[in-house]
Scaffold this motif. Structure first.
Motif, PDB file in Angstrom:
ATOM      1  N   ARG A 181      -5.568   5.289   6.712  1.00 41.62           N
ATOM      2  CA  ARG A 181      -5.468   3.830   6.676  1.00 41.62           C
ATOM      3  C   ARG A 181      -6.443   3.152   7.614  1.00 41.62           C
ATOM      4  NH1 ARG A 181      -0.889   2.187   3.861  1.00 41.62           N
ATOM      5  NH2 ARG A 181      -2.160   0.338   3.465  1.00 41.62           N
TER       6      ARG A 181
ATOM      7  N   ILE B  39      -0.515  12.217  -1.240  1.00 39.85           N
ATOM      8  CA  ILE B  39      -0.986  10.966  -1.840  1.00 39.85           C
ATOM      9  C   ILE B  39      -2.276  11.243  -2.599  1.00 39.85           C
ATOM     10  CG2 ILE B  39      -2.063   8.733  -1.343  1.00 39.85           C
ATOM     11  CD1 ILE B  39       0.755   8.334  -0.904  1.00 39.85           C
TER      12      ILE B  39
ATOM     13  N   GLY C 176      -4.086   0.703  -3.690  1.00 38.10           N
ATOM     14  CA  GLY C 176      -2.939   0.368  -2.863  1.00 38.10           C
ATOM     15  C   GLY C 176      -1.647   0.150  -3.610  1.00 38.10           C
TER      16      GLY C 176
ATOM     17  N   TYR D 288       1.652   5.424   4.699  1.00 37.45           N
ATOM     18  CA  TYR D 288       1.628   4.708   3.426  1.00 37.45           C
ATOM     19  C   TYR D 288       3.012   4.178   3.081  1.00 37.45           C
ATOM     20  CZ  TYR D 288      -3.081   6.415   2.474  1.00 37.45           C
ATOM     21  OH  TYR D 288      -4.427   6.660   2.538  1.00 37.45           O
TER      22      TYR D 288
ATOM     23  N   GLN E 112      -5.091   8.822  -3.903  1.00 33.02           N
ATOM     24  CA  GLN E 112      -5.486   7.429  -3.746  1.00 33.02           C
ATOM     25  C   GLN E 112      -6.757   7.156  -4.557  1.00 33.02           C
ATOM     26  OE1 GLN E 112      -5.778   4.281  -0.068  1.00 33.02           O
ATOM     27  NE2 GLN E 112      -6.526   6.324   0.312  1.00 33.02           N
TER      28      GLN E 112
END
Length: 923
Positions: free
Chosen positions: A218, A329, A291, A321, A331
């Motif tokens: 992030r 994840i 997102g 997240y 992404q």
């Protein structure tokens, strides 16, 4: 030439002394107000700034440390220098200033040029002012009378030209070319009191392995500085090879498997993922687009266009997240609008099976503060299967608007429309596939002719789909000027439509028991479906000494579906909802320059509601609640300038739920939340002056209440009575759920070697020892055998005795999707370059995996077993140096091998050999 410019730029800064410079560009030098034609591709910011200096004939200086964590979006077209700098620097927090003698300096927002206090100091910044040459001369004289350390800085300028040219005189590290540019950059950094990292020295050379900037934690970080085994797929790979779904994209990534599910795919990372139909519960691995998380399996088949990159993060990510993700994840990051830049791209891919895929994107600036990006894609392909229907047709559109309202406030709006037509991908609510074949043991289907010509005839596998997905998102960012920023992302997703196809009664093979399939069944999956997500996240600027982020996350969805014209399995509308609220945060704190500690916390609250079809009667709505506390703790240590070690402990969970209604107890059956705790030790390294990259990761996962939800018949239910039969309406005969314990020990490595600027060799491999624990609690089904164990019931799909009940002991068994070893080796080479700069390149990779089970059911007939196999891919291309055009050829699955993807509720296989040509243009 590039070295000369960098030396000149750095010397100019050094000779300017400790003088201060204006915080804005000075008066335009000759030619600065004129338009310059730029062609700078997306790349690390250091390389982009070097290209800017070369193409604009300007002197640009910057410290390695100030730009090392940033990437550039690239620029193309006619721009002024000021607009070009604005685009490249974007939202990095960096500023461009000009010294009195014309050098453009790239500095952090909270600094005032070379004389500023180092960022690590607590001294307040002071406003910059211009100084005269006399002032600078006085400063130099004053410095000569200061400490030996300060005088040493100036004396090193003379040493630079008398030292060994292959050695950095400041650090003793050998440089690739003459050493002068690297040494001057190091001198500049040491003069500013900033750390020096030789691999981060700005260079136009491509001898080193390219740096990759990711947002896995992030924050924008160099991939080699992230304490996780992150894998990255560049968007250009997806475009040039016409990849359209998650199965094609991950087919040769060792740590990732995709399992065929009705409606799409489930994703497994290091064996964690799930065999649960999408919508029945959350998967262990969350798929996130820009997102936004979407629980529906249809999201694995659309949206992969105008992609910047895909990041794969293994293991629990709960403190970083919003979505619950105990397995990892995936992404997907698409390209955003770029201010002040007009440009676009178009790509067309054509291949066998009548495949035509088109993709286009257009970036439109509107004034200085607004930009619009429009992108679209279309796919049409004939069926892989004969005579069954399986043609694919899909269209997608995405629009984004970026408004930089002020230097501190920006607003981004986006809308995406996806349409799935043709035969579709099956239903995520009912057992309908479009790629199923007759059941077969092991890999035997590859020994008896064309595997894709063995699917059932029409109408048994006929289906048609008409599904629309709409996603709207708003992303607001505000910079508070105190190294704190706020991001607020909200989204709303709806789906409507459904499928028309053939429904098969248990055991849901390719032939039915006791009658024909119910064709022309209407599967109304999304009547309605909608989900809302909201994430508020506070964080500091990338590159800060202390990295932190804290957030609140909300997600809820509602899905109602019905099944008509399907005989006894028809269903009136049933509905399920989920609401998740969570708070989370994580901080990385430096104890010393080399040693950092990581700490993170999360609290999740989940509320789920269900009603069920009980013999044609809809039950009341039932609700269940879950909560869980998760954490992350870790250490990072820079062993050397280009070597980092890390250790992390993290937990994650996915909530339980209600699986079915039990008419005997007049209550729903529930299942527990799955919890995963990971222990990881890893190392990331670069050797041979950046030409060799070696990353390793050792991990141990501990799982409780492993979720496994499948529909079988034939075993003795918990409620007692006769064994379950085909079409049995007793709830315990349709959805048994196992809350079992499991563990995984594994090793993963990623290696890249660039022996020359034209050659790149890569290897990635994963070793797994994934097992269900020997000692289990009470399993969901009654032990049919008298011996102790966790007995899993399943139906034989053997055509000679379909539906016959069998059991196997899950205790101590191998987890599904977990081969002992899988690995990929790749090679790419630039064969030659034309005088215009265009280059011809070739490449390929070979993927190998040992055998594995595609489902927790480990049947004696080996219908669920996929033996070891090889897959090979190859490509060749010619492309312009500035990326304006490209032409490529590709072939995937060279050996035409059918990979088993699922066994229940139907036996399905992956894609056959595909090949094609791709043509792309950029402007």
């Amino acid at each position: 030439m590039a070295d000369s410019l960098r030396i000149a730029a750095t010397v100019a800064v050094v000779l300017a002394g400790e003088g201060q410079f204006s915080p804005a560009l000075a008066a335009d030098p000759p030619g600065e107000s004129h338009m310059v034609r730029f062609a700078i591709k997306p790349e690390p910011l250091a390389l982009a700034l070097n290209e800017l200096a070369l193409q604009s004939h300007q002197r640009i200086a910057f410290t390695p440390d100030s730009v090392k964590d940033y990437s550039s979006p690239g620029i193309s077209g006619d721009l002024t220098l000021e607009d070009a700098l604005r685009t490249l620097l974007g939202n990095t927090g960096l500023l461009a200033t000009r010294s009195a003698d014309g050098v453009i300096l790239i500095i952090r927002r909270n600094t005032q040029g070379p004389a500023s206090v180092p960022p690590s100091s607590s001294a307040p910044p002071r406003e910059a002012t211009e100084t005269s040459d006399t002032d600078n001369n006085d400063r130099r004289a004053e410095l000569d009378n200061q400490t030996p350390e300060r005088r040493g800085f100036w004396s090193r300028i003379v040493d630079l030209f008398t030292a060994n040219k292959n050695t950095d005189s400041a650090s003793g590290i050998k440089t690739k070319r003459g050493g002068a540019a690297s040494s001057m950059a190091a001198l500049l950094a040491s003069g500013l009191g900033l750390p020096v990292h030789a691999a981060d020295v700005p260079t136009a050379s491509s001898d080193e392995i390219a740096e990759i900037v990711v947002t896995a934690a992030r924050q924008e970080q160099n991939l080699q500085k992230v304490s996780a085994a992150v894998s990255v797929i560049d968007g250009s790979v997806i475009t040039s090879q016409g990849l359209s779904n998650i199965q094609q994209i991950f087919t040769d990534m060792p740590s990732v498997q995709t399992t065929g599910q009705p409606g799409g795919s489930s994703i497994d990372i290091r064996g964690l993922g799930g065999d649960l139909p999408a919508g029945s519960t959350q998967g262990s691995v969350a798929l996130v687009f820009d997102g936004v998380y979407n629980i529906n399996s249809q999201s694995t088949t659309v949206g992969f266009f105008d992609v910047n990159r895909i990041e794969v993060l293994p293991g629990p990510q709960s403190t970083r997240y919003g979505p619950n993700a105990d397995g990892g994840i995936v992404q997907v990051i698409t390209n955003d609008p770029q201010l002040g830049q007009f440009g676009g791209s178009a790509n067309v891919t054509a291949g066998n099976y009548g495949m035509v895929r088109g993709e286009a994107a257009l970036n439109l600036p509107i004034g200085d503060t607004v930009a619009v990006r429009l992108a679209a894609a279309t796919l049409n392909r004939d069926s892989y299967f004969d005579p069954a229907q399986g043609a694919q047709a899909a269209q997608s559109f995405r629009g984004k608007i970026l408004w930089a309202a002020t230097d501190d406030l920006s607003l981004k709006l986006s809308y995406q429309l996806d349409h799935i037509g043709g035969a579709g991908n099956g239903s995520n609510a009912f057992p309908m596939f479009t790629n199923k074949v007759p059941v077969y043991p092991g890999g035997s289907i590859n020994n008896s002719g064309d595997p894709w010509s063995q699917s059932p005839s029409d109408p048994e596998n006929a289906s048609s789909t008409d599904i629309y997905q709409h996603t709207t998102a708003t992303d607001v960012s505000y910079d508070f000027h105190h190294n704190v920023a706020l991001d607020w992302l909200t989204s709303y997703t709806t789906l409507n439509g459904g499928e028309n196809g053939c429904i098969f009664l248990p055991p849901w093979g390719t032939s039915t028991v006791g009658g024909a399939a119910f064709c022309n069944a209407e599967l109304n999956e999304f009547q309605p479906f909608h989900q809302i997500t909201t994430e508020l996240r506070l964080h500091n600027d990338p590159g800060s000494a202390i990295l932190w982020n804290a957030g609140y996350y909300h997600w809820n969805y509602l899905e109602q579906y019905s099944l008509d014209n399907a005989g006894p399995v028809s269903s009136p509308p049933v509905k399920t909802t989920t609401a998740t609220n969570a708070v989370y945060g994580e901080v990385t704190y430096p104890i010393t320059d080399e040693f950092r500690v990581i700490g993170g916390l999360r609290e999740s609250y989940d509320h789920r509601t269900f009603n069920f079809n009980n013999a044609g009667v809809i039950t009341p709505v039932y609700a269940i609640d879950f909560s869980h506390f998760d954490y992350r703790a870790g250490l990072e240590y820079d062993v050397a300038q280009h070597s980092m070690m890390y250790f992390t402990v993290a937990s994650g969970y996915r909530p339980g739920g209600l699986s079915s209604f039990n008419p005997v107890t007049d209550a729903p059956n529930s299942f527990k939340s799955e919890v995963t705790t990971s222990f990881e030790f890893g190392s990331k390294n670069r050797f041979l002056e950046g030409r060799l990259q070696v990353n390793v990761d050792i991990f141990y996962y501990k799982q409780s209440n492993y979720q496994n939800l499948d529909k079988y018949s034939g075993f003795i239910p918990d409620t007692g009575g006769d064994p379950c039969a085909n079409g049995d309406t007793r709830a315990a005969c349709t959805t048994p759920t196992f809350g079992i314990q499991a563990h995984t020990l594994g090793f993963e490595t990623q290696i890249k070697l660039q022996p020359t600027r034209d050659d790149l060799i890569s290897f990635s491999g994963t070793w797994l020892h994934a097992r269900f624990n020997e000692n289990q609690g009470k399993c969901a089904t009654t032990d049919a055998p008298t011996s102790p164990g966790c007995w899993d019931g399943y139906n034989s799909q053997d055509p000679t005795a379909p539906g016959t009940p069998f059991f196997f002991n899950l205790a101590g068994a191998v987890q599904p999707h977990s081969p002992d070893f899988s690995g990929t080796i790749g090679y790419s080479r630039t064969l030659f370059r034309f005088g215009s700069g265009a280059a011809v390149s070739i490449g390929g990779d070979a993927f190998y995996t040992m055998g594995y089970w595609v489902n927790p059911v480990q049947d004696a007939t080996m219908y669920g077993w996929q033996p070891n196999y090889w897959l090979g891919n190859a490509k060749a291309s010619v492309a312009a140096d500035d990326g304006k055009w490209s032409f490529g050829l590709f072939v995937r699955n060279i050996g035409d091998y059918a990979v088993k993807e699922s066994v229940l509720p139907a036996q399905s296989i992956g894609d056959p050999r595909t090949y094609g040509v791709s043509v792309g243009f950029k402007w």
